[in-house]
Design an enzyme around this catalytic site. Structure first.
Site, PDB file in Angstrom:
ATOM      1  N   LYS A 276      37.969  30.261  34.728  1.00 31.93           N
ATOM      2  CA  LYS A 276      38.935  30.006  35.803  1.00 31.93           C
ATOM      3  C   LYS A 276      38.905  28.533  36.195  1.00 31.93           C
ATOM      4  CE  LYS A 276      38.601  34.509  38.173  1.00 31.93           C
ATOM      5  NZ  LYS A 276      40.004  34.914  38.172  1.00 31.93           N
ATOM      6  N   ARG A 350      39.748  45.518  34.621  1.00 31.59           N
ATOM      7  CA  ARG A 350      40.324  46.715  33.995  1.00 31.59           C
ATOM      8  C   ARG A 350      39.446  47.174  32.836  1.00 31.59           C
ATOM      9  NH1 ARG A 350      45.670  43.390  32.758  1.00 31.59           N
ATOM     10  NH2 ARG A 350      44.882  42.438  34.648  1.00 31.59           N
TER      11      ARG A 350
HETATM   12  N1  BES Z   1      39.160  39.072  39.972  1.00 31.46           N
HETATM   13  C1  BES Z   1      40.364  38.585  39.444  1.00 31.46           C
HETATM   14  C2  BES Z   1      41.575  38.831  40.342  1.00 31.46           C
HETATM   15  C3  BES Z   1      41.533  38.214  41.712  1.00 31.46           C
HETATM   16  C4  BES Z   1      42.020  36.952  41.926  1.00 31.46           C
HETATM   17  C5  BES Z   1      41.038  38.919  42.772  1.00 31.46           C
HETATM   18  C6  BES Z   1      41.998  36.410  43.196  1.00 31.46           C
HETATM   19  C7  BES Z   1      41.030  38.376  44.046  1.00 31.46           C
HETATM   20  C8  BES Z   1      41.501  37.117  44.252  1.00 31.46           C
HETATM   21  C9  BES Z   1      40.653  39.244  38.091  1.00 31.46           C
HETATM   22  O1  BES Z   1      39.557  39.580  37.337  1.00 31.46           O
HETATM   23  C10 BES Z   1      41.460  38.267  37.302  1.00 31.46           C
HETATM   24  O2  BES Z   1      40.952  37.234  36.995  1.00 31.46           O
HETATM   25  N2  BES Z   1      42.713  38.623  37.016  1.00 31.46           N
HETATM   26  C11 BES Z   1      43.589  37.777  36.296  1.00 31.46           C
HETATM   27  C12 BES Z   1      44.316  38.624  35.281  1.00 31.46           C
HETATM   28  C13 BES Z   1      45.039  37.827  34.242  1.00 31.46           C
HETATM   29  C14 BES Z   1      44.047  37.132  33.342  1.00 31.46           C
HETATM   30  C15 BES Z   1      45.907  38.777  33.452  1.00 31.46           C
HETATM   31  C16 BES Z   1      44.575  37.149  37.283  1.00 31.46           C
HETATM   32  O3  BES Z   1      44.937  37.804  38.270  1.00 31.46           O
HETATM   33  O4  BES Z   1      44.929  36.003  37.079  1.00 31.46           O
HETATM   34 ZN    ZN Z   2      38.861  37.925  36.130  1.00 30.50          ZN
END
Ligand code: BES
Ligand code: ZN
Ligand code: ZN
Length: 505
Positions: A276, A350
């Site tokens: 990230k 997921r």
């Molecule tokens: N934990 C994150 C989602 C999240 C982001 C929760 C901000 C709370 C606050 C999740 O694991 C994630 O990184 N999701 C990605 C999915 C994408 C790679 C398809 C996202 O939301 O960007």
């Molecule tokens: Zn994630």
């Protein structure tokens, strides 16, 4: 914080008397008014006339009397514009004001905090729950100031004689829910370095230690022997070992199919090799908020001795980039037998939940539901006031009930679709399912939900994406940090469970 009841006749010794008032509330016609000392009556009537009582306004009348030191009016504006969602803020506003003024104890007449025709016990429940939520602050890592933390020690709800028992019942329920929600907030606020999967499992054990809940924790060897390749895949990059936490509360009829609750337990989400960007990593120690909600939701259910069978499943892992991380392109063999094509290591929630859902099927659930900080996309879609709820396309009754549970509990949810059209977008090229949409990034919350649904077999299924509500927001009178989303929902869901089981889905 202690929440007690007291009779109107003790009002002259109330100390700080807090009164929520609409622009139109005729204070002199309220039951409690006749119990006030005469001097206070006159002053209050004059003072109340001068105040506009607009929504959010707070006006303080200092009396410097022995019995009543101050009367504080909390403006609620016009009665016609009031609603249940604003109503829950009253207790929090009062506590926030008291903290700011170093007031340790205050009293409130019950009729003034009653919303429409709600029962006295429901009124007391909502007030107690929200007062406790408002009083929380995450102070564990800070040095205590000399004067102590600014917190309220006691609230007295003023009632008519004979109504105490009903009010006390509501206070007890609200206090349990408020306390467990605060415990959930503390757990989710704990930094990733101090809240690893192993420590999360220990915290789960502690949280239900004195309760009628059986705990079982699988280590990585046990998970490998079962074939939980999805959880193990996510955990590979971290030195912290994964855990699979199981909580069993069996207090319903023997033949009642259990409510199975799964909660995402990613103790820190860096994104893995698809790392990230730095401003998105901040707060990712709260990526186990779904797991924390399941732990404390079950604890609350058990403390309330609700008559149902409920199971909590928390797959716990840390998502790290390293030489041993799972890679984009990896094909993970999940517990279900389906292979998962990892297109993005940051869509790890997921992946690890898929094994939890498959495992959940062993309990033959009446309802299989998961809570997960799954996607930023849900947050983009709904803003920060509600979580996203997904139910199967033809299960309108469940969707309606879950929206109702949200409104009733204060953990609001709003539906997004689970149409089969979205399934084609998460079909894998080399594996059965891809963990992100293949076409574009639109509909990311739905892809996550659709992916999870593939692991729910024939069970009645719902997915709640709590990412939008992971942290508190300005204007809800709560301390910064984790919101404890999910705990209140789970309790309300448990209370509605027999009704849900009687739907013919
Ligand atoms: N934990 C994150 C989602 C999240 C982001 C929760 C901000 C709370 C606050 C999740 O694991 C994630 O990184 N999701 C990605 C999915 C994408 C790679 C398809 C996202 O939301 O960007
Ligand atoms: Zn994630
Ligand atoms: Zn995540």
């Amino acid at each position: 914080m202690n929440i007690n009841t007291a009779y109107y006749k003790s009002i002259a010794k109330a100390g700080n008397l807090f009164l929520p008032v609409f622009t139109s509330t005729p204070l002199e016609k309220e039951d409690f008014f006749s119990y006030l000392p005469d001097t206070a009556k006159d002053t209050l009537v004059r003072f109340a006339k001068e105040c506009k009582r607009g929504e959010g306004e707070v006006k303080t009348l200092r009396l410097f009397e022995d019995g009543i030191k101050s009367i504080v009016l909390f403006g609620m504006g016009a009665k016609e514009k009031w609603n249940a969602r604003k109503h829950v803020f009253i207790a929090r506003r009062m506590v926030q004001y008291a903290k700011g003024e170093s007031i340790k104890e205050f009293s409130v007449p019950i009729p003034l905090i009653r919303f429409e025709k709600k029962s006295l016990s429901e009124t007391a429940k909502v007030f107690a729950e929200n007062a406790i939520l408002g009083n929380f602050a995450f102070t564990k890592y800070k040095e205590m100031p000399k004067e102590g933390w600014p917190e309220v020690h006691a609230v007295n709800l003023l009632v008519e004689g004979g109504k105490t028992a009903e009010v006390l019942l509501g206070i007890r329920e609200g206090a349990i829910i408020g306390e467990e929600t605060n415990e959930c907030r503390a757990l989710a606020n704990t930094p990733g370095g101090d809240m690893t999967p192993v420590l999360l499992a220990e915290a789960a054990r502690r949280s239900v230690a004195k309760l009628d809940v059986r705990v079982n924790v699988f280590d990585e060897k046990k998970m490998a022997s079962l074939g939980m390749g999805a959880i193990l895949g996510v955990a590979k990059g971290s030195v912290e070992k994964p855990r699979f936490i199981i909580l069993e509360y069996l207090n319903g009829p023997k033949n009642q199919k259990p409510l199975v609750l799964a909660g995402k337990g990613v103790t820190f989400d860096t994104g893995g090799l698809n790392l990230k960007p730095s401003n998105y990593i901040y707060e990712m120690h709260m990526d186990m908020s779904g797991g924390a909600a399941v732990i404390h939701g079950i604890a609350a259910i058990a403390r309330l001795k609700l008559p149902l069978n409920a199971i909590g499943l928390i797959p716990a892992a840390e998502n790290m980039p390293s030489g041993s991380s799972y890679h984009p392109g990896d094909l993970l063999k999940s517990l279900s037998g389906k292979t998962i094509e990892v297109l993005d290591t940051d869509a790890e929630g997921r992946v690890l939940l898929s094994d939890a859902l498959t495992y959940g099927l062993r309990y033959k659930p009446g309802l299989l539901i998961d809570f997960a900080t799954l996607t930023g996309a849900a947050h983009v879609a709904l803003g920060s006031h509600m979580s996203a709820v997904f139910t199967r396309e033809h299960d309108q009754k469940l969707q309606d009930t879950l929206i109702e549970v949200g409104l009733q509990s204060g953990d609001y949810v709003w539906p997004l679709p689970l149409w089969d059209e979205y399934l084609t977008e998460i079909k894998g090229t080399f594996g059965d399912l891809a963990n992100v949409g293949s076409r574009d990034r639109y509909g990311g919350a739905i892809h996550g939900a659709k992916f999870l649904e593939q692991f729910a077999g024939d069970a009645r299924f719902a997915h709640i994406d709590i990412a939008p509500r992971m942290t508190t927001i300005e204007g809800e009178y709560l301390a910064k940090g984790a919101s404890g989303v999910g705990v209140r929902f789970i309790v309300e869901l448990a209370k509605s469970y027999s009704r849900i089981m009687s739907h013919e889905s």
